[in-house]
Design an enzyme around this catalytic site. Sequence first.
Site, PDB file in Angstrom:
ATOM      1  N   TYR A  68       0.837  -1.204   0.000  1.00 49.97           N
ATOM      2  CA  TYR A  68       0.000   0.000   0.000  1.00 49.97           C
ATOM      3  C   TYR A  68       0.865   1.245   0.000  1.00 49.97           C
ATOM      4  CZ  TYR A  68       1.203   0.633   4.899  1.00 49.97           C
ATOM      5  OH  TYR A  68       1.900   0.841   6.069  1.00 49.97           O
ATOM      6  N   PHE A  78       2.378   9.706   3.712  1.00 48.91           N
ATOM      7  CA  PHE A  78       2.699   9.570   5.131  1.00 48.91           C
ATOM      8  C   PHE A  78       3.199   8.166   5.485  1.00 48.91           C
ATOM      9  CE2 PHE A  78      -1.853   8.597   4.837  1.00 48.91           C
ATOM     10  CZ  PHE A  78      -1.947   7.390   5.502  1.00 48.91           C
ATOM     11  N   ASP A  79       2.973   7.203   4.599  1.00 51.09           N
ATOM     12  CA  ASP A  79       3.470   5.845   4.886  1.00 51.09           C
ATOM     13  C   ASP A  79       3.377   5.014   3.611  1.00 51.09           C
ATOM     14  OD1 ASP A  79       4.531   3.763   6.344  1.00 51.09           O
ATOM     15  OD2 ASP A  79       2.594   3.066   7.079  1.00 51.09           O
ATOM     16  N   ILE A  98      -6.878  -0.172  11.482  1.00 53.69           N
ATOM     17  CA  ILE A  98      -7.881   0.883  11.611  1.00 53.69           C
ATOM     18  C   ILE A  98      -9.153   0.399  10.918  1.00 53.69           C
ATOM     19  CG2 ILE A  98      -6.203   2.756  11.809  1.00 53.69           C
ATOM     20  CD1 ILE A  98      -6.670   3.353   8.839  1.00 53.69           C
ATOM     21  N   TYR A 124      -7.786   7.787  12.186  1.00 62.19           N
ATOM     22  CA  TYR A 124      -7.170   8.141  13.463  1.00 62.19           C
ATOM     23  C   TYR A 124      -7.915   9.254  14.183  1.00 62.19           C
ATOM     24  CZ  TYR A 124      -3.570   5.119  11.697  1.00 62.19           C
ATOM     25  OH  TYR A 124      -2.906   4.020  11.212  1.00 62.19           O
ATOM     26  N   PHE A 141      -5.526   5.464   0.520  1.00 61.63           N
ATOM     27  CA  PHE A 141      -4.660   4.297   0.406  1.00 61.63           C
ATOM     28  C   PHE A 141      -4.821   3.660  -0.974  1.00 61.63           C
ATOM     29  CE2 PHE A 141      -5.555   4.572   4.961  1.00 61.63           C
ATOM     30  CZ  PHE A 141      -4.290   4.458   5.502  1.00 61.63           C
TER      31      PHE A 141
END
Length: 469
Positions: A68, A78-79, A98, A124, A141
Amino acid sequence: MFLEGSLSHTLRRLPILRLLLLLQISERGLSRASRAGAPLEDVVIERYHIPRACPREVQMGDFVRYHYNGTFEDGKKFDSSYDRTTLAAIIVGVGRLITGMDRGLMGMCVNERRRLIVPPHLGYGSIGVAGLIPPDATLYFDVVLLDVWNKADTVQMTILLRPPSCPRMVQNSDFVRYHYNGTLLDGTAFDNSYSRNHTYNTYVGQGYIIPGMDQGLQGTCVGERRRITVPPHLAYGENGTGDKIPGSAVLIFDVHVIDFHNPSDPVEIKTLFRPPENCNETSKIGDFIRYHYNCSLLDGTRLFSSHDYEAPQQATLGANKVIEGLDRGLQGMCVGERRQLIVPPHLAHGENGARGVPGSAVLLFEVQLVSREEGLPTGYLFVWHQDPPASLFEDMDLNKDGEVPPEEFSSFIKAQVSEGKGRLMPGQDPDKTIGDMFQNQDRNQDGKITAEELKLKSDEDREQIHEEL
Protein backbone atom coordinates in the site's frame (compact mmCIF):
# COMPACT_ATOMS: atom_id res chain seq x y z
CA MET A 1 13.38 -27.55 -2.12
CA PHE A 2 10.28 -28.98 -0.56
CA LEU A 3 11.61 -29.25 2.95
CA GLU A 4 9.07 -28.92 5.72
CA GLY A 5 9.26 -25.67 7.65
CA SER A 6 8.09 -24.68 11.11
CA LEU A 7 4.94 -22.61 11.58
CA SER A 8 3.77 -20.24 14.28
CA HIS A 9 0.47 -18.45 14.20
CA THR A 10 1.82 -15.61 16.37
CA LEU A 11 1.85 -12.33 14.50
CA ARG A 12 4.93 -10.18 14.78
CA ARG A 13 4.39 -6.79 16.46
CA LEU A 14 5.61 -4.01 14.22
CA PRO A 15 6.84 -0.60 15.52
CA ILE A 16 4.01 1.87 15.80
CA LEU A 17 5.66 4.47 13.66
CA ARG A 18 6.59 1.99 10.90
CA LEU A 19 3.14 0.48 10.25
CA LEU A 20 0.56 3.10 11.01
CA LEU A 21 -2.24 0.88 9.78
CA LEU A 22 -1.83 -1.31 12.86
CA LEU A 23 -2.66 1.54 15.20
CA GLN A 24 -6.05 1.70 16.80
CA ILE A 25 -7.77 4.53 18.58
CA SER A 26 -8.26 3.69 22.22
CA GLU A 27 -11.19 6.08 22.53
CA ARG A 28 -13.19 5.71 19.29
CA GLY A 29 -16.01 7.73 20.85
CA LEU A 30 -13.89 10.85 20.45
CA SER A 31 -14.23 10.72 16.65
CA ARG A 32 -16.31 13.58 15.38
CA ALA A 33 -19.63 13.29 13.61
CA SER A 34 -20.21 15.10 10.36
CA ARG A 35 -21.59 18.61 10.40
CA ALA A 36 -25.19 19.28 11.29
CA GLY A 37 -25.56 15.75 12.66
CA ALA A 38 -25.43 14.16 9.22
CA PRO A 39 -24.64 10.42 9.03
CA LEU A 40 -20.97 9.57 9.29
CA GLU A 41 -19.23 8.79 6.03
CA ASP A 42 -18.17 5.24 5.22
CA VAL A 43 -15.03 4.14 3.44
CA VAL A 44 -15.07 4.95 -0.27
CA ILE A 45 -13.76 2.04 -2.34
CA GLU A 46 -12.58 2.50 -5.91
CA ARG A 47 -11.81 -0.85 -7.58
CA TYR A 48 -9.60 0.27 -10.43
CA HIS A 49 -8.17 -3.15 -11.31
CA ILE A 50 -10.17 -6.35 -10.90
CA PRO A 51 -8.54 -9.62 -12.05
CA ARG A 52 -10.52 -11.85 -14.36
CA ALA A 53 -10.29 -14.84 -12.05
CA CYS A 54 -11.19 -14.43 -8.41
CA PRO A 55 -11.55 -17.85 -6.77
CA ARG A 56 -11.61 -16.30 -3.31
CA GLU A 57 -12.40 -12.94 -1.70
CA VAL A 58 -11.11 -11.60 1.60
CA GLN A 59 -13.40 -12.35 4.53
CA MET A 60 -13.32 -11.55 8.22
CA GLY A 61 -10.62 -13.54 9.99
CA ASP A 62 -8.46 -14.05 6.88
CA PHE A 63 -4.74 -13.46 6.94
CA VAL A 64 -3.71 -11.12 4.13
CA ARG A 65 -0.46 -9.83 2.62
CA TYR A 66 -0.63 -6.59 0.68
CA HIS A 67 1.31 -3.54 -0.47
CA TYR A 68 0.00 0.00 0.00
CA ASN A 69 0.80 3.67 -0.34
CA GLY A 70 -0.80 6.03 2.18
CA THR A 71 -1.29 9.73 1.32
CA PHE A 72 -3.24 12.76 2.46
CA GLU A 73 -5.76 14.60 0.31
CA ASP A 74 -3.03 16.84 -1.07
CA GLY A 75 -1.02 13.80 -2.23
CA LYS A 76 1.63 14.00 0.47
CA LYS A 77 2.76 10.53 1.47
CA PHE A 78 2.70 9.57 5.13
CA ASP A 79 3.47 5.85 4.89
CA SER A 80 4.24 3.11 2.34
CA SER A 81 5.01 -0.60 2.53
CA TYR A 82 7.05 -0.23 -0.66
CA ASP A 83 9.55 1.99 1.17
CA ARG A 84 10.20 -0.88 3.58
CA THR A 85 10.21 -3.52 0.79
CA THR A 86 8.07 -5.55 3.16
CA LEU A 87 4.44 -6.46 2.65
CA ALA A 88 1.88 -5.66 5.28
CA ALA A 89 0.77 -8.99 6.73
CA ILE A 90 -2.06 -9.25 9.22
CA ILE A 91 -5.46 -10.77 10.07
CA VAL A 92 -8.36 -8.59 8.95
CA GLY A 93 -11.69 -7.97 10.62
CA VAL A 94 -10.52 -8.57 14.18
CA GLY A 95 -9.58 -5.01 15.20
CA ARG A 96 -5.88 -5.09 14.44
CA LEU A 97 -6.21 -2.48 11.68
CA ILE A 98 -7.88 0.88 11.61
CA THR A 99 -11.55 0.34 10.88
CA GLY A 100 -11.36 1.94 7.46
CA MET A 101 -8.67 -0.45 6.29
CA ASP A 102 -10.48 -3.43 7.81
CA ARG A 103 -13.57 -2.54 5.81
CA GLY A 104 -11.68 -1.55 2.67
CA LEU A 105 -9.90 -4.92 2.38
CA MET A 106 -13.08 -6.99 2.64
CA GLY A 107 -14.08 -8.70 -0.58
CA MET A 108 -10.74 -8.09 -2.31
CA CYS A 109 -9.31 -10.58 -4.79
CA VAL A 110 -5.66 -11.46 -5.15
CA ASN A 111 -3.99 -8.98 -7.54
CA GLU A 112 -6.91 -6.57 -7.21
CA ARG A 113 -6.02 -2.90 -6.84
CA ARG A 114 -8.17 -0.52 -4.86
CA ARG A 115 -8.14 3.05 -3.76
CA LEU A 116 -9.59 3.55 -0.30
CA ILE A 117 -10.72 6.92 1.02
CA VAL A 118 -10.92 6.61 4.78
CA PRO A 119 -12.76 9.37 6.67
CA PRO A 120 -11.27 10.50 9.99
CA HIS A 121 -13.66 8.61 12.25
CA LEU A 122 -12.60 5.32 10.55
CA GLY A 123 -8.92 6.27 10.67
CA TYR A 124 -7.17 8.14 13.46
CA GLY A 125 -10.09 10.41 14.40
CA SER A 126 -9.78 13.75 16.14
CA ILE A 127 -6.57 12.68 17.85
CA GLY A 128 -4.39 11.65 14.91
CA VAL A 129 -0.81 10.57 15.45
CA ALA A 130 1.48 13.20 16.86
CA GLY A 131 3.87 14.53 14.27
CA LEU A 132 2.66 12.14 11.55
CA ILE A 133 -1.10 12.31 11.02
CA PRO A 134 -2.99 15.47 11.97
CA PRO A 135 -6.37 15.35 13.68
CA ASP A 136 -9.45 14.83 11.50
CA ALA A 137 -7.32 13.71 8.52
CA THR A 138 -8.91 11.90 5.61
CA LEU A 139 -6.56 9.15 4.46
CA TYR A 140 -6.04 7.80 0.96
CA PHE A 141 -4.66 4.30 0.41
CA ASP A 142 -3.69 2.62 -2.84
CA VAL A 143 -3.72 -1.10 -2.06
CA VAL A 144 -2.80 -4.25 -4.02
CA LEU A 145 -3.64 -7.60 -2.46
CA LEU A 146 -1.02 -10.33 -2.99
CA ASP A 147 -2.11 -13.14 -0.71
CA VAL A 148 -5.01 -14.36 1.39
CA TRP A 149 -5.55 -17.45 3.51
CA ASN A 150 -7.21 -18.62 6.67
CA LYS A 151 -5.90 -20.86 9.43
CA ALA A 152 -8.81 -23.19 8.71
CA ASP A 153 -7.73 -23.61 5.07
CA THR A 154 -6.83 -27.04 3.74
CA VAL A 155 -4.94 -28.05 0.61
CA GLN A 156 -6.96 -27.27 -2.51
CA MET A 157 -6.57 -29.48 -5.59
CA THR A 158 -7.80 -28.79 -9.10
CA ILE A 159 -7.43 -31.45 -11.79
CA LEU A 160 -6.28 -29.74 -14.98
CA LEU A 161 -5.90 -32.90 -17.06
CA ARG A 162 -6.57 -36.52 -16.20
CA PRO A 163 -5.70 -39.26 -18.70
CA PRO A 164 -8.59 -41.45 -19.87
CA SER A 165 -6.95 -44.56 -18.42
CA CYS A 166 -5.87 -44.52 -14.79
CA PRO A 167 -5.42 -48.08 -13.54
CA ARG A 168 -3.70 -46.90 -10.36
CA MET A 169 -3.40 -43.73 -8.27
CA VAL A 170 -0.62 -42.46 -6.02
CA GLN A 171 -0.82 -43.68 -2.43
CA ASN A 172 1.28 -43.35 0.70
CA SER A 173 4.78 -44.85 0.37
CA ASP A 174 4.77 -44.58 -3.45
CA PHE A 175 7.81 -43.03 -5.13
CA VAL A 176 6.72 -40.28 -7.54
CA ARG A 177 8.57 -38.50 -10.35
CA TYR A 178 6.92 -35.23 -11.37
CA HIS A 179 7.56 -31.86 -12.93
CA TYR A 180 6.23 -28.68 -11.34
CA ASN A 181 5.93 -24.93 -11.63
CA GLY A 182 5.77 -23.12 -8.30
CA THR A 183 4.24 -19.63 -7.93
CA LEU A 184 2.94 -17.40 -5.19
CA LEU A 185 -0.74 -16.57 -5.16
CA ASP A 186 -0.13 -13.38 -7.13
CA GLY A 187 1.61 -15.35 -9.90
CA THR A 188 5.22 -14.62 -8.89
CA ALA A 189 7.33 -17.64 -9.81
CA PHE A 190 9.65 -19.02 -7.15
CA ASP A 191 10.83 -22.35 -8.58
CA ASN A 192 10.25 -24.98 -11.26
CA SER A 193 11.74 -28.35 -12.18
CA TYR A 194 11.67 -27.68 -15.93
CA SER A 195 14.53 -25.19 -15.70
CA ARG A 196 16.70 -27.97 -14.26
CA ASN A 197 15.58 -30.42 -16.96
CA HIS A 198 15.02 -32.98 -14.23
CA THR A 199 11.93 -34.26 -12.48
CA TYR A 200 11.49 -33.89 -8.74
CA ASN A 201 11.61 -37.40 -7.28
CA THR A 202 10.35 -38.30 -3.83
CA TYR A 203 8.40 -40.67 -1.63
CA VAL A 204 4.87 -39.54 -0.81
CA GLY A 205 3.40 -39.65 2.67
CA GLN A 206 6.75 -40.13 4.38
CA GLY A 207 7.48 -36.55 5.43
CA TYR A 208 10.12 -35.85 2.79
CA ILE A 209 8.20 -32.90 1.33
CA ILE A 210 6.01 -30.15 2.79
CA PRO A 211 2.72 -31.52 4.17
CA GLY A 212 0.64 -29.72 1.55
CA MET A 213 2.43 -31.46 -1.32
CA ASP A 214 2.29 -34.77 0.52
CA GLN A 215 -1.48 -34.39 0.58
CA GLY A 216 -1.83 -32.85 -2.87
CA LEU A 217 -0.07 -35.67 -4.72
CA GLN A 218 -2.32 -38.34 -3.26
CA GLY A 219 -4.70 -39.82 -5.82
CA THR A 220 -2.86 -38.59 -8.92
CA CYS A 221 -2.53 -40.72 -12.05
CA VAL A 222 0.42 -41.16 -14.37
CA GLY A 223 0.24 -38.29 -16.87
CA GLU A 224 -2.14 -36.23 -14.73
CA ARG A 225 -1.77 -32.47 -14.47
CA ARG A 226 -2.98 -30.97 -11.21
CA ARG A 227 -2.92 -27.58 -9.48
CA ILE A 228 -2.20 -27.79 -5.76
CA THR A 229 -2.80 -24.72 -3.57
CA VAL A 230 -1.01 -24.96 -0.23
CA PRO A 231 -1.69 -22.60 2.71
CA PRO A 232 1.41 -21.48 4.62
CA HIS A 233 0.73 -23.59 7.72
CA LEU A 234 1.09 -26.64 5.41
CA ALA A 235 4.09 -25.14 3.60
CA TYR A 236 6.83 -22.91 5.06
CA GLY A 237 4.86 -21.08 7.72
CA GLU A 238 5.35 -17.51 8.87
CA ASN A 239 9.12 -17.60 8.28
CA GLY A 240 9.08 -18.68 4.63
CA THR A 241 12.29 -20.05 3.12
CA GLY A 242 15.11 -18.68 1.02
CA ASP A 243 14.79 -15.34 -0.72
CA LYS A 244 11.84 -16.26 -2.96
CA ILE A 245 9.21 -17.65 -0.59
CA PRO A 246 8.21 -15.01 1.98
CA GLY A 247 6.68 -15.73 5.33
CA SER A 248 2.98 -16.63 5.49
CA ALA A 249 2.82 -17.20 1.74
CA VAL A 250 0.28 -19.38 -0.04
CA LEU A 251 2.00 -21.56 -2.64
CA ILE A 252 0.59 -22.84 -5.93
CA PHE A 253 2.11 -25.86 -7.65
CA ASP A 254 1.15 -26.93 -11.16
CA VAL A 255 2.37 -30.52 -11.25
CA HIS A 256 2.66 -33.09 -14.03
CA VAL A 257 3.08 -36.66 -12.79
CA ILE A 258 5.53 -38.51 -15.04
CA ASP A 259 5.43 -41.87 -13.29
CA PHE A 260 5.32 -43.50 -9.89
CA HIS A 261 5.95 -46.89 -8.39
CA ASN A 262 6.19 -48.68 -5.09
CA PRO A 263 9.32 -50.55 -3.95
CA SER A 264 7.18 -53.67 -3.62
CA ASP A 265 5.87 -53.52 -7.21
CA PRO A 266 6.41 -56.58 -9.44
CA VAL A 267 6.65 -56.52 -13.22
CA GLU A 268 3.22 -55.89 -14.71
CA ILE A 269 2.59 -58.19 -17.70
CA LYS A 270 -0.22 -57.71 -20.21
CA THR A 271 -0.62 -60.07 -23.17
CA LEU A 272 -1.32 -58.12 -26.35
CA PHE A 273 -1.35 -61.08 -28.77
CA ARG A 274 -0.99 -64.83 -28.39
CA PRO A 275 -0.79 -67.13 -31.42
CA PRO A 276 -4.04 -69.08 -31.94
CA GLU A 277 -2.24 -72.41 -32.46
CA ASN A 278 -1.38 -74.59 -29.51
CA CYS A 279 1.75 -73.53 -27.63
CA ASN A 280 3.02 -76.53 -25.71
CA GLU A 281 6.39 -75.04 -24.82
CA THR A 282 7.09 -71.53 -23.60
CA SER A 283 10.28 -69.65 -22.85
CA LYS A 284 11.98 -70.48 -19.58
CA ILE A 285 15.21 -69.83 -17.69
CA GLY A 286 18.16 -71.16 -19.66
CA ASP A 287 16.48 -70.78 -23.05
CA PHE A 288 18.20 -68.81 -25.76
CA ILE A 289 15.68 -66.41 -27.27
CA ARG A 290 15.44 -63.77 -29.96
CA TYR A 291 12.94 -60.97 -29.49
CA HIS A 292 11.94 -57.53 -30.72
CA TYR A 293 11.20 -54.72 -28.29
CA ASN A 294 10.24 -51.07 -28.00
CA CYS A 295 11.17 -49.30 -24.77
CA SER A 296 9.76 -45.97 -23.54
CA LEU A 297 9.01 -44.04 -20.38
CA LEU A 298 5.45 -44.04 -19.08
CA ASP A 299 4.88 -40.55 -20.49
CA GLY A 300 5.57 -41.90 -23.98
CA THR A 301 9.17 -40.71 -24.30
CA ARG A 302 10.87 -43.18 -26.65
CA LEU A 303 14.13 -44.65 -25.40
CA PHE A 304 15.27 -47.71 -27.39
CA SER A 305 14.00 -50.15 -30.01
CA SER A 306 15.40 -53.34 -31.51
CA HIS A 307 13.82 -52.28 -34.81
CA ASP A 308 16.62 -49.72 -35.11
CA TYR A 309 18.99 -52.62 -35.77
CA GLU A 310 19.19 -55.28 -38.46
CA ALA A 311 18.38 -58.24 -36.23
CA PRO A 312 16.28 -58.97 -33.15
CA GLN A 313 17.78 -58.74 -29.69
CA GLN A 314 19.01 -62.04 -28.29
CA ALA A 315 19.64 -63.29 -24.77
CA THR A 316 19.81 -66.37 -22.60
CA LEU A 317 17.11 -66.12 -19.97
CA GLY A 318 18.33 -66.17 -16.40
CA ALA A 319 21.92 -65.39 -17.39
CA ASN A 320 21.85 -61.76 -16.20
CA LYS A 321 22.18 -60.49 -19.76
CA VAL A 322 19.21 -58.11 -19.53
CA ILE A 323 17.61 -56.14 -16.67
CA GLU A 324 15.79 -58.34 -14.20
CA GLY A 325 12.31 -57.03 -14.97
CA LEU A 326 12.69 -57.68 -18.70
CA ASP A 327 14.11 -61.14 -18.03
CA ARG A 328 11.04 -61.97 -15.93
CA GLY A 329 8.66 -60.52 -18.49
CA LEU A 330 10.15 -62.61 -21.32
CA GLN A 331 9.58 -65.89 -19.50
CA GLY A 332 6.53 -68.02 -20.23
CA MET A 333 6.06 -66.67 -23.76
CA CYS A 334 5.09 -68.54 -26.92
CA VAL A 335 6.95 -67.83 -30.14
CA GLY A 336 5.05 -65.00 -31.86
CA GLU A 337 3.48 -63.74 -28.64
CA ARG A 338 3.45 -60.00 -27.90
CA ARG A 339 3.39 -58.51 -24.42
CA GLN A 340 3.40 -55.18 -22.67
CA LEU A 341 5.68 -55.01 -19.64
CA ILE A 342 5.78 -52.27 -17.00
CA VAL A 343 9.06 -52.56 -15.15
CA PRO A 344 9.62 -50.61 -11.89
CA PRO A 345 13.08 -49.07 -11.42
CA HIS A 346 14.22 -51.54 -8.74
CA LEU A 347 13.90 -54.22 -11.45
CA ALA A 348 15.39 -51.95 -14.15
CA HIS A 349 18.12 -49.33 -13.80
CA GLY A 350 17.46 -48.20 -10.23
CA GLU A 351 17.73 -44.73 -8.79
CA ASN A 352 20.87 -43.90 -10.78
CA GLY A 353 19.41 -44.74 -14.19
CA ALA A 354 21.58 -45.56 -17.19
CA ARG A 355 22.67 -43.88 -20.39
CA GLY A 356 19.50 -42.39 -21.81
CA VAL A 357 17.39 -43.62 -18.87
CA PRO A 358 16.53 -41.21 -16.01
CA GLY A 359 17.09 -42.30 -12.44
CA SER A 360 14.15 -44.04 -10.72
CA ALA A 361 12.29 -44.32 -14.04
CA VAL A 362 9.53 -46.85 -14.67
CA LEU A 363 10.02 -48.45 -18.08
CA LEU A 364 7.38 -49.56 -20.56
CA PHE A 365 8.31 -52.40 -22.95
CA GLU A 366 6.42 -53.90 -25.86
CA VAL A 367 8.10 -57.22 -26.66
CA GLN A 368 7.55 -59.96 -29.24
CA LEU A 369 9.20 -63.39 -29.00
CA VAL A 370 10.73 -64.22 -32.39
CA SER A 371 12.38 -67.58 -31.65
CA ARG A 372 13.28 -69.88 -28.78
CA GLU A 373 15.93 -72.55 -28.40
CA GLU A 374 16.09 -74.77 -25.39
CA GLY A 375 19.11 -73.92 -23.32
CA LEU A 376 21.73 -76.19 -21.75
CA PRO A 377 22.28 -76.94 -18.09
CA THR A 378 24.68 -74.66 -16.30
CA GLY A 379 28.29 -75.50 -17.17
CA TYR A 380 27.45 -77.48 -20.33
CA LEU A 381 28.61 -76.55 -23.84
CA PHE A 382 27.13 -79.55 -25.68
CA VAL A 383 24.56 -82.22 -24.86
CA TRP A 384 23.64 -85.49 -26.55
CA HIS A 385 20.03 -86.04 -27.52
CA GLN A 386 20.49 -89.77 -26.92
CA ASP A 387 23.17 -91.90 -25.35
CA PRO A 388 26.63 -91.10 -26.71
CA PRO A 389 28.36 -93.73 -28.90
CA ALA A 390 29.94 -96.58 -26.96
CA SER A 391 33.05 -96.24 -29.13
CA LEU A 392 33.23 -92.46 -28.73
CA PHE A 393 37.00 -92.05 -28.96
CA GLU A 394 37.32 -94.45 -31.90
CA ASP A 395 34.60 -92.56 -33.79
CA MET A 396 36.30 -89.26 -33.03
CA ASP A 397 39.77 -90.52 -34.09
CA LEU A 398 39.13 -90.18 -37.79
CA ASN A 399 42.61 -91.23 -39.01
CA LYS A 400 42.93 -93.94 -36.35
CA ASP A 401 46.32 -92.79 -35.09
CA GLY A 402 45.32 -92.87 -31.40
CA GLU A 403 45.18 -89.07 -31.14
CA VAL A 404 42.46 -86.47 -31.84
CA PRO A 405 43.75 -83.04 -32.92
CA PRO A 406 41.48 -79.93 -33.00
CA GLU A 407 40.51 -80.46 -36.64
CA GLU A 408 39.22 -84.02 -36.06
CA PHE A 409 37.43 -82.95 -32.86
CA SER A 410 35.68 -80.06 -34.64
CA SER A 411 34.64 -82.20 -37.62
CA PHE A 412 33.19 -84.86 -35.32
CA ILE A 413 31.14 -82.42 -33.16
CA LYS A 414 29.77 -80.56 -36.19
CA ALA A 415 28.68 -83.88 -37.70
CA GLN A 416 26.79 -84.79 -34.52
CA VAL A 417 24.99 -81.45 -34.60
CA SER A 418 24.11 -81.67 -38.30
CA GLU A 419 22.77 -85.23 -37.84
CA GLY A 420 20.61 -84.13 -34.88
CA LYS A 421 22.45 -86.35 -32.39
CA GLY A 422 23.43 -83.46 -30.13
CA ARG A 423 23.41 -79.67 -29.85
CA LEU A 424 25.75 -76.90 -28.85
CA MET A 425 25.05 -74.07 -26.46
CA PRO A 426 22.73 -71.70 -28.36
CA GLY A 427 23.58 -68.11 -29.05
CA GLN A 428 27.35 -68.64 -29.18
CA ASP A 429 29.86 -68.87 -32.01
CA PRO A 430 30.00 -72.65 -32.74
CA ASP A 431 33.72 -72.61 -33.52
CA LYS A 432 34.51 -70.85 -30.25
CA THR A 433 32.31 -73.24 -28.29
CA ILE A 434 33.95 -76.28 -29.91
CA GLY A 435 37.35 -74.75 -29.21
CA ASP A 436 36.45 -74.38 -25.54
CA MET A 437 35.28 -78.00 -25.46
CA PHE A 438 38.58 -79.16 -26.95
CA GLN A 439 40.56 -77.22 -24.36
CA ASN A 440 38.52 -78.87 -21.60
CA GLN A 441 39.39 -82.34 -22.93
CA ASP A 442 43.04 -81.62 -23.72
CA ARG A 443 44.00 -81.98 -20.10
CA ASN A 444 47.75 -81.81 -20.54
CA GLN A 445 47.40 -78.98 -23.07
CA ASP A 446 49.62 -80.65 -25.70
CA GLY A 447 47.30 -79.87 -28.59
CA LYS A 448 45.71 -83.37 -28.90
CA ILE A 449 43.27 -85.58 -27.02
CA THR A 450 44.03 -89.20 -26.11
CA ALA A 451 41.67 -91.93 -25.02
CA GLU A 452 42.85 -91.49 -21.42
CA GLU A 453 42.08 -87.75 -21.49
CA LEU A 454 38.61 -88.06 -23.01
CA LYS A 455 35.96 -88.01 -20.33
CA LEU A 456 32.26 -87.18 -20.42
CA LYS A 457 31.14 -84.35 -18.19
CA SER A 458 28.38 -86.60 -16.96
CA ASP A 459 31.03 -88.91 -15.61
CA GLU A 460 32.74 -86.02 -13.93
CA ASP A 461 29.55 -84.67 -12.37
CA ARG A 462 27.98 -88.13 -11.89
CA GLU A 463 24.76 -86.84 -13.41
CA GLN A 464 22.38 -89.14 -15.27
CA ILE A 465 20.19 -86.68 -17.18
CA HIS A 466 22.53 -84.85 -19.56
CA GLU A 467 25.84 -85.95 -21.04
CA GLU A 468 28.39 -83.66 -22.55
CA LEU A 469 31.94 -83.85 -23.86
